[in-house]
Scaffold this motif. Structure first.
Motif: not given
Length: 94
Positions: A39-45, A49-53, A59-61
């Motif tokens: 399951m790819p988990v793309p970053l928003d951009d 930076t990789i954020t808390d969200e 982690g939730g996934m």
């Protein structure tokens, strides 16, 4: 010297009732990765930076994936999802 690529493995230990994470050389588990559903988990951009969200989402996934195979965890989750969880396995086309 470049370190070899690594893979993080997350699992639920039923005996200790803990999530456990280990870090292994990817070459040791590559045959398993090639047979797995990835399951790819793309970053928003890609440049951001990789954020808390991002961390919370990943982690939730991972926790929800463990809930799929460990039904005893499901009632313990207090995780907000976009849609209600459907724990049934998807029907495979014939």
């Amino acid at each position: 010297m470049t370190k070899p690529p690594r893979a993080a493995i997350v699992f639920y230990d039923e005996d200790t009732q803990e999530f456990k994470v280990c870090n292994v050389q990817r070459s040791k588990v590559q045959p398993l990765i090639e047979r797995a559903t990835v399951m790819p988990v793309p970053l928003d951009d890609h440049d951001a930076t990789i954020t808390d969200e991002d961390a919370r989402r990943l982690g939730g996934m991972v926790m929800l994936m463990q809930g799929h195979t460990n039904p005893e965890l499901r009632d313990r989750f207090r995780i907000t999802t976009e849609r209600p969880m459907n724990w049934e396995s998807p029907q495979r086309p014939e």
